[in-house]
Design a protein around this motif. Structure first.
Motif, PDB file in Angstrom:
ATOM      1  N   ALA A  67      34.368   8.319  34.821  1.00 23.07           N
ATOM      2  CA  ALA A  67      33.683   9.413  35.331  1.00 23.07           C
ATOM      3  C   ALA A  67      32.595   9.583  35.808  1.00 23.07           C
ATOM      4  N   THR A  68      32.520   9.623  37.080  1.00 22.94           N
ATOM      5  CA  THR A  68      30.957   9.765  37.037  1.00 22.94           C
ATOM      6  C   THR A  68      31.193  11.416  38.269  1.00 22.94           C
ATOM      7  N   PRO A  69      30.201  12.353  38.704  1.00 27.98           N
ATOM      8  CA  PRO A  69      30.053  13.686  39.586  1.00 27.98           C
ATOM      9  C   PRO A  69      30.017  13.287  41.053  1.00 27.98           C
ATOM     10  N   GLY A  70      30.836  13.927  42.004  1.00 26.27           N
ATOM     11  CA  GLY A  70      30.864  12.704  42.972  1.00 26.27           C
ATOM     12  C   GLY A  70      28.993  13.511  44.006  1.00 26.27           C
ATOM     13  N   PHE A  71      28.450  14.465  43.936  1.00 25.78           N
ATOM     14  CA  PHE A  71      27.277  13.753  44.160  1.00 25.78           C
ATOM     15  C   PHE A  71      27.622  14.930  45.843  1.00 25.78           C
ATOM     16  N   ARG A  72      27.290  13.814  47.100  1.00 29.20           N
ATOM     17  CA  ARG A  72      27.832  13.946  48.067  1.00 29.20           C
ATOM     18  C   ARG A  72      29.109  14.062  49.029  1.00 29.20           C
ATOM     19  N   LEU A  73      30.212  13.807  48.163  1.00 29.54           N
ATOM     20  CA  LEU A  73      31.241  13.787  48.613  1.00 29.54           C
ATOM     21  C   LEU A  73      31.696  15.476  48.123  1.00 29.54           C
ATOM     22  N   PRO A  74      32.835  15.396  49.227  1.00 28.42           N
ATOM     23  CA  PRO A  74      34.128  16.814  48.978  1.00 28.42           C
ATOM     24  C   PRO A  74      34.715  16.685  47.782  1.00 28.42           C
ATOM     25  N   ARG A  76      34.380  16.921  43.697  1.00 22.15           N
ATOM     26  CA  ARG A  76      33.896  17.204  42.415  1.00 22.15           C
ATOM     27  C   ARG A  76      33.291  15.646  41.758  1.00 22.15           C
ATOM     28  N   TRP A  77      34.104  14.921  41.387  1.00 28.61           N
ATOM     29  CA  TRP A  77      34.271  13.365  40.670  1.00 28.61           C
ATOM     30  C   TRP A  77      34.582  12.586  41.466  1.00 28.61           C
ATOM     31  N   VAL A  78      34.281  11.368  41.327  1.00 29.16           N
ATOM     32  CA  VAL A  78      34.630  10.306  41.414  1.00 29.16           C
ATOM     33  C   VAL A  78      35.348   9.104  40.175  1.00 29.16           C
ATOM     34  N   VAL A  79      36.462   8.524  39.666  1.00 29.89           N
ATOM     35  CA  VAL A  79      36.256   8.064  39.297  1.00 29.89           C
ATOM     36  C   VAL A  79      36.961   6.820  39.092  1.00 29.89           C
ATOM     37  N   HIS A  80      35.850   5.708  38.562  1.00 27.47           N
ATOM     38  CA  HIS A  80      35.546   4.034  39.167  1.00 27.47           C
ATOM     39  C   HIS A  80      36.951   3.489  38.154  1.00 27.47           C
ATOM     40  N   THR A  81      37.947   2.681  38.386  1.00 31.91           N
ATOM     41  CA  THR A  81      38.494   1.956  38.474  1.00 31.91           C
ATOM     42  C   THR A  81      38.193   0.383  38.779  1.00 31.91           C
ATOM     43  N   VAL A  82      38.645  -0.405  38.114  1.00 26.45           N
ATOM     44  CA  VAL A  82      37.762  -1.937  38.432  1.00 26.45           C
ATOM     45  C   VAL A  82      39.786  -2.430  38.288  1.00 26.45           C
ATOM     46  N   GLY A  83      40.353  -2.873  39.482  1.00 30.06           N
ATOM     47  CA  GLY A  83      41.568  -3.525  39.842  1.00 30.06           C
ATOM     48  C   GLY A  83      41.245  -5.130  39.799  1.00 30.06           C
ATOM     49  N   PRO A  84      43.064  -5.431  39.112  1.00 31.79           N
ATOM     50  CA  PRO A  84      42.890  -7.030  38.690  1.00 31.79           C
ATOM     51  C   PRO A  84      42.912  -7.310  40.059  1.00 31.79           C
ATOM     52  N   ASN A  85      42.043  -8.809  39.738  1.00 34.20           N
ATOM     53  CA  ASN A  85      41.686 -10.006  41.229  1.00 34.20           C
ATOM     54  C   ASN A  85      42.422 -11.232  41.088  1.00 34.20           C
ATOM     55  N   ARG A  86      43.659 -10.957  41.757  1.00 35.00           N
ATOM     56  CA  ARG A  86      44.605 -12.656  41.867  1.00 35.00           C
ATOM     57  C   ARG A  86      43.838 -13.804  41.848  1.00 35.00           C
ATOM     58  N   HIS A  87      42.861 -13.381  42.997  1.00 33.28           N
ATOM     59  CA  HIS A  87      41.963 -14.945  43.541  1.00 33.28           C
ATOM     60  C   HIS A  87      41.762 -15.490  41.691  1.00 33.28           C
ATOM     61  N   ARG A  88      40.956 -14.162  40.514  1.00 31.60           N
ATOM     62  CA  ARG A  88      40.744 -14.969  39.485  1.00 31.60           C
ATOM     63  C   ARG A  88      41.785 -14.758  38.220  1.00 31.60           C
ATOM     64  N   GLY A  89      43.218 -14.847  39.377  1.00 29.38           N
ATOM     65  CA  GLY A  89      43.857 -15.668  38.419  1.00 29.38           C
ATOM     66  C   GLY A  89      44.733 -13.596  37.286  1.00 29.38           C
ATOM     67  N   GLN A  90      44.090 -13.075  37.508  1.00 32.19           N
ATOM     68  CA  GLN A  90      44.557 -11.762  37.527  1.00 32.19           C
ATOM     69  C   GLN A  90      45.825 -10.916  37.926  1.00 32.19           C
ATOM     70  N   THR A  91      46.793 -11.363  37.780  1.00 32.62           N
ATOM     71  CA  THR A  91      48.369 -11.226  38.094  1.00 32.62           C
ATOM     72  C   THR A  91      48.982 -10.449  38.090  1.00 32.62           C
ATOM     73  N   ASP A  92      49.128  -9.687  36.316  1.00 34.16           N
ATOM     74  CA  ASP A  92      49.423  -8.870  35.442  1.00 34.16           C
ATOM     75  C   ASP A  92      49.590  -7.603  35.700  1.00 34.16           C
ATOM     76  N   PRO A  93      50.846  -7.251  36.442  1.00 32.50           N
ATOM     77  CA  PRO A  93      51.469  -5.905  37.043  1.00 32.50           C
ATOM     78  C   PRO A  93      50.784  -5.119  35.756  1.00 32.50           C
ATOM     79  N   VAL A  94      50.497  -4.610  34.783  1.00 26.52           N
ATOM     80  CA  VAL A  94      49.872  -3.787  33.594  1.00 26.52           C
ATOM     81  C   VAL A  94      48.926  -3.571  34.043  1.00 26.52           C
ATOM     82  N   LEU A  95      47.841  -4.239  34.392  1.00 26.21           N
ATOM     83  CA  LEU A  95      46.138  -4.086  34.658  1.00 26.21           C
ATOM     84  C   LEU A  95      46.496  -3.514  35.662  1.00 26.21           C
TER      85      LEU A  95
END
Length: 180
Positions: A67-74, A76-95
């Motif tokens: 998490a980081t603050p939302g700064f100029r967004l409405p 309050r917070w931005v929670v950053h998450t990194v999704g799996p990239n199928r093009h890189r072979g990251q196909t696990d639905p658990v991720l």
């Protein structure tokens, strides 16, 4: 807890937490990530650079969130998450599921009552929007029932909103929400 899906711009949502479909560098990118960075202002990039300098020198792992603050967004917070990239072979639905569960866990720690999610990993990361909708809605419902991990649950989170970029994505998420 209300779970809904809307067509719209995630950067304009009046919620406590906006979830960013980030890349592991946390330093901005295209799509949702670029839009959130642009709307939040340069302070968001500075906060992400500080995370990289201190606690995340190797970047954020796929399926994790921070998490980081939302700064100029409405929001309050931005929670950053990194999704799996199928093009890189990251196909696990658990991720992929973790990209929805971890932000909810962080939202509880931030005393947030509302969270807006994009369709993490749909689009350029190659996941079919129907698959993302199934995993996202299933994960949020399981979390709501407190079954995703010991001690997890919807404490204080009253609204989860999926903010979708296209009518097709909206239809996919609404179809999943309509399933019992």
């Amino acid at each position: 807890m209300l779970i809904e899906a809307v067509l719209g711009d995630i950067t304009t949502q009046g919620v406590d937490v906006v979830v960013n479909a980030a890349n592991s560098s946390l330093l901005g990118g295209g799509g949702v990530d670029g839009a959130i960075h642009a709307a939040a202002g340069p302070e968001l990039l500075a906060a992400c650079r500080e995370l990289r300098r201190t606690t995340l020198p190797d970047g954020l792992s796929v399926g994790d969130a921070v998490a980081t603050p939302g700064f100029r967004l409405p929001a309050r917070w931005v929670v950053h998450t990194v999704g799996p990239n199928r093009h890189r072979g990251q196909t696990d639905p658990v991720l992929l599921a973790s990209c929805f569960a971890r932000p909810l866990e962080l939202a509880v720690g931030l005393s947030a009552s509302s969270v807006a999610f994009p369709a993490v990993s749909a689009g350029v990361y190659g996941w079919a929007v129907d698959d993302v909708a199934r995993v996202a809605v299933g994960t949020v419902r399981a979390w709501q029932e407190g079954t995703t991990a010991p001690g997890s649950g919807p404490e204080g989170v009253a609204l989860v909103r999926f903010v979708l970029f296209s009518s097709a994505a909206l239809d996919a998420f609404r179809a999943e929400l309509d399933r019992a």
